[in-house]
Design an enzyme around this catalytic site. Structure first.
Site, PDB file in Angstrom:
ATOM      1  CG  HIS A 114      -6.511   1.912  12.191  1.00  0.00           C
ATOM      2  ND1 HIS A 114      -5.844   2.484  13.266  1.00  0.00           N
ATOM      3  CD2 HIS A 114      -7.462   1.100  12.734  1.00  0.00           C
ATOM      4  CE1 HIS A 114      -6.376   2.018  14.397  1.00  0.00           C
ATOM      5  NE2 HIS A 114      -7.369   1.188  14.106  1.00  0.00           N
ATOM      6  CD  GLU A 115     -10.861   0.562  10.617  1.00  0.00           C
ATOM      7  OE1 GLU A 115     -11.091  -0.548  11.120  1.00  0.00           O
ATOM      8  OE2 GLU A 115     -10.696   1.579  11.302  1.00  0.00           O
TER       9      GLU A 115
ATOM     10  CB  CYS B  14      -7.858   1.613  17.892  1.00  0.00           C
ATOM     11  SG  CYS B  14      -8.536   0.014  17.379  1.00  0.00           S
TER      12      CYS B  14
ATOM     13  CG  HIS C 147      -8.499  -3.508  13.051  1.00  0.00           C
ATOM     14  ND1 HIS C 147      -8.201  -3.944  14.316  1.00  0.00           N
ATOM     15  CD2 HIS C 147      -8.735  -2.180  13.168  1.00  0.00           C
ATOM     16  CE1 HIS C 147      -8.252  -2.925  15.162  1.00  0.00           C
ATOM     17  NE2 HIS C 147      -8.574  -1.845  14.492  1.00  0.00           N
TER      18      HIS C 147
HETATM   19 ZN   LIG Z   1      -8.731   0.071  15.157  1.00  0.00          ZN
END
Ligand SMILES: [Zn+2]
Length: 190
Positions: free
Chosen positions: A150-151, A108, A154
């Site tokens: 993953h995004e 990341c 976030h």
């Molecule tokens: Zn990340």
């Protein structure tokens, strides 16, 4: 000016992003600057929280990714060059029922040099709007799917270390603590 990528444990990384409602020149500019920051850092994805903005906006570019994956965008399979870098506003991820889980060592940009295995479902569909507010549906698997998951995490204030199982997390605890101390020290210098 190039956007600065924020590191763990800046509070904005834990913030749930607000819905994008204004698709204007400011949004296009932010998306372009995020793409630039992602490319500069050699990443495949970047979320607004990582540049200090709590907004439902992320970018991805997997053209250089050395991985097998498939995709279908709005019912077709356009070459990656035609739609990447990809801008996703207000993305909503749905896991394809019955898809297997896969394990992959993720990194990341907000955790420089820290990597660890994360288990995620393989195939997803994601609905989102592009920078012009046009709605799209993307189905994908493999690294493409993992990157989007993953995004989108976030955008909801969820970090990949929170997706690791206890054993994996334990192996990076010291590095994560050291990073948080370093981030704090840098914030105090300003
Ligand atoms: Zn990340």
């Amino acid at each position: 000016m190039a956007l600065r990528i924020v590191h763990y444990n800046e509070p904005v990384l834990h913030a749930k992003g607000e819905k994008v409602t204004k698709f204007n020149a400011d949004l296009t500019k932010l998306a372009l600057e995020m793409i630039e920051a992602m490319h500069d850092a050699a990443g495949i994805g970047l979320a607004a929280q990582q540049v200090g903005r709590s907004l439902q906006l992320c970018v991805a570019d997997l053209r250089d990714a050395d991985a097998d994956f498939t995709w279908e965008l709005d019912g077709a399979r356009p070459p990656l060059d035609l739609f990447m870098p990809l801008v996703l506003a207000n993305p909503v991820v749905k896991v394809v029922p019955g898809t297997p889980e896969t394990t992959y060592e993720e990194g990341c940009l907000s955790f420089p040099k820290i990597r660890g295995n994360v288990i995620r479902p393989d195939a997803i569909t994601v609905t989102f709007q592009d920078e012009n507010a046009i709605p799209h549906t993307l189905a994908c698997n493999g690294l493409f799917s993992r990157c989007i998951q993953h995004e989108v995490d976030h955008l909801n204030g969820v970090l990949f270390i929170e997706r690791m199982d206890k054993k994996v997390r334990a192996t990076i605890t010291e590095e994560v603590k050291a990073l948080a101390r370093q981030t704090k020290a840098e914030a105090e210098k300003k």
